[in-house]
Scaffold this motif. Structure first.
Motif, PDB file in Angstrom:
ATOM      1  N   ASP A 169       0.824  -1.214   0.000  1.00  0.00           N
ATOM      2  CA  ASP A 169       0.000   0.000   0.000  1.00  0.00           C
ATOM      3  C   ASP A 169       0.859   1.267   0.000  1.00  0.00           C
ATOM      4  O   ASP A 169       0.326   2.372  -0.129  1.00  0.00           O
ATOM      5  CB  ASP A 169      -0.919   0.022   1.225  1.00  0.00           C
ATOM      6  N   THR A 170       2.136   1.111   0.167  1.00  0.00           N
ATOM      7  CA  THR A 170       3.047   2.261   0.187  1.00  0.00           C
ATOM      8  C   THR A 170       2.967   3.047  -1.116  1.00  0.00           C
ATOM      9  O   THR A 170       2.925   2.453  -2.198  1.00  0.00           O
ATOM     10  CB  THR A 170       4.484   1.780   0.420  1.00  0.00           C
ATOM     11  N   GLY A 171       2.945   4.357  -0.995  1.00  0.00           N
ATOM     12  CA  GLY A 171       2.935   5.212  -2.169  1.00  0.00           C
ATOM     13  C   GLY A 171       2.495   6.614  -1.816  1.00  0.00           C
ATOM     14  O   GLY A 171       2.240   6.921  -0.644  1.00  0.00           O
ATOM     15  N   VAL A 172       2.415   7.444  -2.830  1.00  0.00           N
ATOM     16  CA  VAL A 172       1.887   8.793  -2.661  1.00  0.00           C
ATOM     17  C   VAL A 172       0.400   8.747  -3.034  1.00  0.00           C
ATOM     18  O   VAL A 172       0.055   8.341  -4.150  1.00  0.00           O
ATOM     19  CB  VAL A 172       2.627   9.805  -3.550  1.00  0.00           C
ATOM     20  N   TYR A 173      -0.426   9.159  -2.115  1.00  0.00           N
ATOM     21  CA  TYR A 173      -1.876   9.128  -2.330  1.00  0.00           C
ATOM     22  C   TYR A 173      -2.339  10.526  -2.721  1.00  0.00           C
ATOM     23  O   TYR A 173      -2.103  11.495  -1.998  1.00  0.00           O
ATOM     24  CB  TYR A 173      -2.584   8.638  -1.073  1.00  0.00           C
ATOM     25  N   GLU A 174      -3.005  10.590  -3.852  1.00  0.00           N
ATOM     26  CA  GLU A 174      -3.463  11.863  -4.394  1.00  0.00           C
ATOM     27  C   GLU A 174      -4.985  11.838  -4.496  1.00  0.00           C
ATOM     28  O   GLU A 174      -5.558  10.846  -4.950  1.00  0.00           O
ATOM     29  CB  GLU A 174      -2.882  12.099  -5.788  1.00  0.00           C
ATOM     30  N   CYS A 175      -5.595  12.910  -4.078  1.00  0.00           N
ATOM     31  CA  CYS A 175      -7.035  12.974  -4.273  1.00  0.00           C
ATOM     32  C   CYS A 175      -7.332  13.803  -5.509  1.00  0.00           C
ATOM     33  O   CYS A 175      -6.530  14.671  -5.901  1.00  0.00           O
ATOM     34  CB  CYS A 175      -7.747  13.560  -3.051  1.00  0.00           C
ATOM     35  N   ASN A 176      -8.452  13.531  -6.129  1.00  0.00           N
ATOM     36  CA  ASN A 176      -8.941  14.443  -7.138  1.00  0.00           C
ATOM     37  C   ASN A 176     -10.458  14.535  -7.066  1.00  0.00           C
ATOM     38  O   ASN A 176     -11.127  13.618  -6.601  1.00  0.00           O
ATOM     39  CB  ASN A 176      -8.412  14.126  -8.545  1.00  0.00           C
ATOM     40  N   MET A 177     -10.964  15.675  -7.444  1.00  0.00           N
ATOM     41  CA  MET A 177     -12.380  15.977  -7.316  1.00  0.00           C
ATOM     42  C   MET A 177     -12.895  16.636  -8.584  1.00  0.00           C
ATOM     43  O   MET A 177     -12.192  17.450  -9.193  1.00  0.00           O
ATOM     44  CB  MET A 177     -12.631  16.950  -6.154  1.00  0.00           C
ATOM     45  N   GLU A 178     -14.120  16.317  -8.908  1.00  0.00           N
ATOM     46  CA  GLU A 178     -14.818  17.049  -9.962  1.00  0.00           C
ATOM     47  C   GLU A 178     -15.525  18.222  -9.283  1.00  0.00           C
ATOM     48  O   GLU A 178     -16.368  18.026  -8.407  1.00  0.00           O
ATOM     49  CB  GLU A 178     -15.836  16.161 -10.660  1.00  0.00           C
ATOM     50  N   ILE A 179     -15.132  19.427  -9.666  1.00  0.00           N
ATOM     51  CA  ILE A 179     -15.644  20.622  -9.008  1.00  0.00           C
ATOM     52  C   ILE A 179     -16.277  21.538 -10.048  1.00  0.00           C
ATOM     53  O   ILE A 179     -15.739  21.708 -11.150  1.00  0.00           O
ATOM     54  CB  ILE A 179     -14.519  21.341  -8.244  1.00  0.00           C
ATOM     55  N   PHE A 180     -17.401  22.123  -9.670  1.00  0.00           N
ATOM     56  CA  PHE A 180     -18.144  22.997 -10.583  1.00  0.00           C
ATOM     57  C   PHE A 180     -17.913  24.453 -10.187  1.00  0.00           C
ATOM     58  O   PHE A 180     -18.133  24.835  -9.041  1.00  0.00           O
ATOM     59  CB  PHE A 180     -19.639  22.676 -10.513  1.00  0.00           C
ATOM     60  N   THR A 181     -17.476  25.242 -11.142  1.00  0.00           N
ATOM     61  CA  THR A 181     -17.319  26.680 -10.915  1.00  0.00           C
ATOM     62  C   THR A 181     -18.072  27.438 -11.999  1.00  0.00           C
ATOM     63  O   THR A 181     -18.327  26.911 -13.087  1.00  0.00           O
ATOM     64  CB  THR A 181     -15.849  27.107 -10.919  1.00  0.00           C
ATOM     65  N   THR A 182     -18.392  28.675 -11.693  1.00  0.00           N
ATOM     66  CA  THR A 182     -19.118  29.503 -12.646  1.00  0.00           C
ATOM     67  C   THR A 182     -18.294  29.757 -13.891  1.00  0.00           C
ATOM     68  O   THR A 182     -18.802  29.734 -15.014  1.00  0.00           O
ATOM     69  CB  THR A 182     -19.501  30.842 -11.993  1.00  0.00           C
ATOM     70  N   ASP A 183     -16.996  29.975 -13.694  1.00  0.00           N
ATOM     71  CA  ASP A 183     -16.131  30.323 -14.823  1.00  0.00           C
ATOM     72  C   ASP A 183     -15.827  29.145 -15.729  1.00  0.00           C
ATOM     73  O   ASP A 183     -15.736  29.299 -16.952  1.00  0.00           O
ATOM     74  CB  ASP A 183     -14.816  30.913 -14.304  1.00  0.00           C
ATOM     75  N   TYR A 184     -15.632  27.954 -15.149  1.00  0.00           N
ATOM     76  CA  TYR A 184     -15.111  26.839 -15.932  1.00  0.00           C
ATOM     77  C   TYR A 184     -16.030  25.638 -15.992  1.00  0.00           C
ATOM     78  O   TYR A 184     -15.686  24.628 -16.609  1.00  0.00           O
ATOM     79  CB  TYR A 184     -13.750  26.405 -15.374  1.00  0.00           C
ATOM     80  N   GLY A 185     -17.196  25.701 -15.342  1.00  0.00           N
ATOM     81  CA  GLY A 185     -18.061  24.538 -15.361  1.00  0.00           C
ATOM     82  C   GLY A 185     -17.448  23.410 -14.561  1.00  0.00           C
ATOM     83  O   GLY A 185     -16.823  23.628 -13.521  1.00  0.00           O
ATOM     84  N   ALA A 186     -17.589  22.177 -15.041  1.00  0.00           N
ATOM     85  CA  ALA A 186     -17.081  21.003 -14.322  1.00  0.00           C
ATOM     86  C   ALA A 186     -15.654  20.703 -14.760  1.00  0.00           C
ATOM     87  O   ALA A 186     -15.382  20.540 -15.955  1.00  0.00           O
ATOM     88  CB  ALA A 186     -17.971  19.801 -14.597  1.00  0.00           C
TER      89      ALA A 186
END
Length: 120
Positions: free
Chosen positions: A89-106
């Motif tokens: 399980d060793t490693g670098v854990y990265e999160c990512n999210m789908e985020i909605f903004t007025t300027d860029y949408g999703a």
């Protein structure tokens, strides 16, 4: 501007647990799916766990039954509870999210990652 920051990484022994958190900051109107990935030197980044906007969860086979992904009610934080940790399980854990903004949408955004080291 949107920023994701992970926390909760560290060094543990096999069998122990860690809880990772990832919080988004900035101005946004909502979130979609959220996920955790693992990056190991010399290997391709792999998806570890994912949680949809309606809280359906998906896991990579090697972590099923040991890891649990969740999100808070406000929707801007995703967690990864890791139990019965193994050397692999060793490693670098990265999160990512789908985020909605007025300027860029999703759009999908990434955190910088947090190191998880499992060693005896």
């Amino acid at each position: 501007q949107i920023h994701l920051v992970e926390s909760g990484g560290g060094s543990v022994q096999p069998g122990e647990s860690l809880r990772l958190s990832c919080t988004a900051s900035g101005t946004f109107s909502g979130h979609g799916d959220m996920a955790w990935h693992r990056r190991v030197t010399g290997k391709q980044r792999e998806l570890v766990a994912r949680i949809t906007a309606d809280e359906k969860t998906f896991y990579e086979d090697s972590v099923k039954g040991r890891f649990t992904v969740s999100r808070d009610n406000a929707g801007d934080t995703v967690f990864l509870q890791m139990s019965s940790l193994k050397l692999e399980d060793t490693g670098v854990y990265e999160c990512n999210m789908e985020i909605f903004t007025t300027d860029y949408g999703a759009r999908w955004y990434w955190g910088p990652g947090v190191q998880v080291t499992v060693s005896s």
